[in-house]
Design a protein around this motif. Sequence first.
Motif, PDB file in Angstrom:
ATOM      1  N   ASP A  19      31.588  30.559  29.493  1.00 55.84           N
ATOM      2  CA  ASP A  19      30.376  29.900  29.022  1.00 55.84           C
ATOM      3  C   ASP A  19      30.709  28.835  27.976  1.00 55.84           C
ATOM      4  O   ASP A  19      30.189  27.717  28.018  1.00 55.84           O
ATOM      5  CB  ASP A  19      29.444  30.965  28.433  1.00 55.84           C
ATOM      6  CG  ASP A  19      28.078  30.408  28.068  1.00 55.84           C
ATOM      7  OD1 ASP A  19      27.329  30.054  28.982  1.00 55.84           O
ATOM      8  OD2 ASP A  19      27.768  30.336  26.866  1.00 55.84           O
ATOM      9  N   SER A  20      31.603  29.182  27.042  1.00 56.26           N
ATOM     10  CA  SER A  20      32.019  28.216  26.018  1.00 56.26           C
ATOM     11  C   SER A  20      32.746  27.031  26.636  1.00 56.26           C
ATOM     12  O   SER A  20      32.592  25.886  26.181  1.00 56.26           O
ATOM     13  CB  SER A  20      32.928  28.904  24.985  1.00 56.26           C
ATOM     14  OG  SER A  20      32.225  29.908  24.290  1.00 56.26           O
ATOM     15  N   ALA A  21      33.558  27.299  27.673  1.00 59.28           N
ATOM     16  CA  ALA A  21      34.283  26.213  28.335  1.00 59.28           C
ATOM     17  C   ALA A  21      33.318  25.242  29.016  1.00 59.28           C
ATOM     18  O   ALA A  21      33.498  24.015  28.945  1.00 59.28           O
ATOM     19  CB  ALA A  21      35.261  26.791  29.350  1.00 59.28           C
ATOM     20  N   TYR A  22      32.274  25.780  29.673  1.00 57.81           N
ATOM     21  CA  TYR A  22      31.265  24.909  30.287  1.00 57.81           C
ATOM     22  C   TYR A  22      30.549  24.076  29.222  1.00 57.81           C
ATOM     23  O   TYR A  22      30.354  22.859  29.388  1.00 57.81           O
ATOM     24  CB  TYR A  22      30.235  25.742  31.052  1.00 57.81           C
ATOM     25  CG  TYR A  22      30.704  26.234  32.396  1.00 57.81           C
ATOM     26  CD1 TYR A  22      31.242  25.358  33.336  1.00 57.81           C
ATOM     27  CD2 TYR A  22      30.593  27.576  32.749  1.00 57.81           C
ATOM     28  CE1 TYR A  22      31.664  25.808  34.582  1.00 57.81           C
ATOM     29  CE2 TYR A  22      31.016  28.033  33.985  1.00 57.81           C
ATOM     30  CZ  TYR A  22      31.553  27.151  34.900  1.00 57.81           C
ATOM     31  OH  TYR A  22      31.977  27.596  36.123  1.00 57.81           O
ATOM     32  N   ILE A  23      30.163  24.728  28.121  1.00 55.24           N
ATOM     33  CA  ILE A  23      29.465  24.007  27.058  1.00 55.24           C
ATOM     34  C   ILE A  23      30.379  22.963  26.435  1.00 55.24           C
ATOM     35  O   ILE A  23      29.939  21.871  26.058  1.00 55.24           O
ATOM     36  CB  ILE A  23      28.962  25.006  25.993  1.00 55.24           C
ATOM     37  CG1 ILE A  23      27.885  25.918  26.598  1.00 55.24           C
ATOM     38  CG2 ILE A  23      28.397  24.271  24.784  1.00 55.24           C
ATOM     39  CD1 ILE A  23      27.446  27.043  25.688  1.00 55.24           C
ATOM     40  N   GLY A  24      31.680  23.310  26.345  1.00 60.63           N
ATOM     41  CA  GLY A  24      32.635  22.364  25.792  1.00 60.63           C
ATOM     42  C   GLY A  24      32.718  21.065  26.565  1.00 60.63           C
ATOM     43  O   GLY A  24      33.027  20.009  25.997  1.00 60.63           O
ATOM     44  N   GLN A  25      32.405  21.110  27.865  1.00 55.58           N
ATOM     45  CA  GLN A  25      32.420  19.888  28.675  1.00 55.58           C
ATOM     46  C   GLN A  25      31.232  18.979  28.379  1.00 55.58           C
ATOM     47  O   GLN A  25      31.221  17.814  28.780  1.00 55.58           O
ATOM     48  CB  GLN A  25      32.438  20.250  30.169  1.00 55.58           C
ATOM     49  CG  GLN A  25      33.592  21.158  30.588  1.00 55.58           C
ATOM     50  CD  GLN A  25      34.936  20.650  30.119  1.00 55.58           C
ATOM     51  OE1 GLN A  25      35.279  19.488  30.338  1.00 55.58           O
ATOM     52  NE2 GLN A  25      35.707  21.527  29.480  1.00 55.58           N
ATOM     53  N   LEU A  26      30.218  19.523  27.681  1.00 58.75           N
ATOM     54  CA  LEU A  26      29.055  18.713  27.324  1.00 58.75           C
ATOM     55  C   LEU A  26      29.310  17.859  26.085  1.00 58.75           C
ATOM     56  O   LEU A  26      28.525  16.962  25.790  1.00 58.75           O
ATOM     57  CB  LEU A  26      27.844  19.619  27.080  1.00 58.75           C
ATOM     58  CG  LEU A  26      27.352  20.448  28.275  1.00 58.75           C
ATOM     59  CD1 LEU A  26      26.235  21.395  27.836  1.00 58.75           C
ATOM     60  CD2 LEU A  26      26.874  19.542  29.404  1.00 58.75           C
ATOM     61  N   GLY A  27      30.402  18.159  25.348  1.00 61.06           N
ATOM     62  CA  GLY A  27      30.731  17.364  24.171  1.00 61.06           C
ATOM     63  C   GLY A  27      30.776  18.191  22.904  1.00 61.06           C
ATOM     64  O   GLY A  27      30.457  19.390  22.892  1.00 61.06           O
ATOM     65  N   THR A  28      31.152  17.547  21.815  1.00 65.46           N
ATOM     66  CA  THR A  28      31.298  18.230  20.532  1.00 65.46           C
ATOM     67  C   THR A  28      29.952  18.677  19.970  1.00 65.46           C
ATOM     68  O   THR A  28      29.853  19.742  19.350  1.00 65.46           O
ATOM     69  CB  THR A  28      31.996  17.303  19.514  1.00 65.46           C
ATOM     70  OG1 THR A  28      33.267  16.906  20.037  1.00 65.46           O
ATOM     71  CG2 THR A  28      32.200  18.003  18.189  1.00 65.46           C
ATOM     72  N   GLY A  29      28.889  17.901  20.169  1.00 70.26           N
ATOM     73  CA  GLY A  29      27.570  18.246  19.639  1.00 70.26           C
ATOM     74  C   GLY A  29      27.063  19.586  20.127  1.00 70.26           C
ATOM     75  O   GLY A  29      26.748  20.465  19.312  1.00 70.26           O
TER      76      GLY A  29
END
Length: 433
Positions: A19-29
């Motif tokens: 889940d964190s890896a997917y969110i990480g692809q959305l950017g630093t924000g």
Amino acid sequence: MTWPMLIGVLAIMSSQLVDSAYIGQLGTGPLAAVGFTIPVYQLIIGIQVGLGIATTTIISTALGACKQGEARQLGSLVMVTGGGMVLVLCLLLWAGQQAIIFRLGASEALFPLVREYWLPWLVSCWLGAMLYFGYSIFRAHGETLLPGMVMVLTSLLNVVLDPVFIFVLDMGLAGAAWASSCAFGAGCLIIFAGMVRRRLLRLPNNAARIIAGLRRLMSFMAPAMLSQLIPPLSAMVATAIVAVNGDHAVAAWGLGSRIELLSIIVVLALTMAMPPMIGRLRGSQDLGQIRKLVGKAVKFVLLWQLALATLLGAVSVPLSGVLTSDGITASVLAEYLWWVPISYGALGICMIMVSVCSALGMPRLALAISALRLLGCYLPLIWIGSELYGLRGLLFGAMAGNLLAGVISWQMYKKYAVRRVSDAIRRSGQVTI
């Protein structure tokens, strides 16, 4: 009893990492927004775990004393009490979300992301708490297979639904929370059906039984919950200290916290499996076996966490690159993974001691160990390290705080808990091992 919990917790933590890896692809924000949410999430986890510890202690002790009817009535009180408490907390958090995030040090640019994320996230928190209470009741009855299977199922559902909600339906950060809500909802249906089928719940038949059950539950729940609330409150303070170093540091710290949870899954599984075992042994007065059980668990945790820390140090750089596409965040995370995991064995001992003391009917000692670890060791040392040497000093402080706390918690267990168990053994006519 430990293996199903180990597999289940591994599945949960792995899905959170994905889940964190997917969110990480959305950017630093978005990653930073989740980083500020983690300490608040730990607050909710603290309440549900504190109630879970009380649940396994009182129900398993009743079963060890052959009081099956009382155990079923206590299970019903747990579901109603726990569900109501977490619901009220979630509503309060929703009402004060902006003030909370501001106090943690978030910039105003993150407020729209937080507002978008928190509604589905709080829904998933309540469903996850109800699911956890169901797990606790099953564990107290000595059944860990079904909870372990449901943990795996909900984790797989979460991993499958994450990219659908985040990318396919273009829901962004909120999609990750809606995926968790759907997965937890499916798990609740299975667990609740299992409790009804196995007749693990029974409504108390009069007000006197309800009052007596609530008093017994609260006598264990209050100190156990306080001991579980100290870590998330400390995490909020730690996040505020980290935030001084910028959003990249907060994002890396949030990812590091997720990896830490994944790294201590064996310890988490043991803290779930040991209390019902200790409760039954305590209820049947087989207290000599408790000391043997605790000794074996501590030795295993130390060896396991040492091996895992070596592995994390070896793969710190490539793993950081996989978890985030931001170079600065990846660099900070790699250094985190190189130093902090060295102390996870000592952290594991603290967690085991808190769980064991609660199961032994000494929740105040468990509270003292938890408070001393965080308020007396961890937070002071990361603050001193941050003030003296910046972000690197903060990481060294986290490592030193865990190591010092592990030594102190073991000494407190031997000085107070072992003495009480030995006195009880002598009074019951058993031989001290």
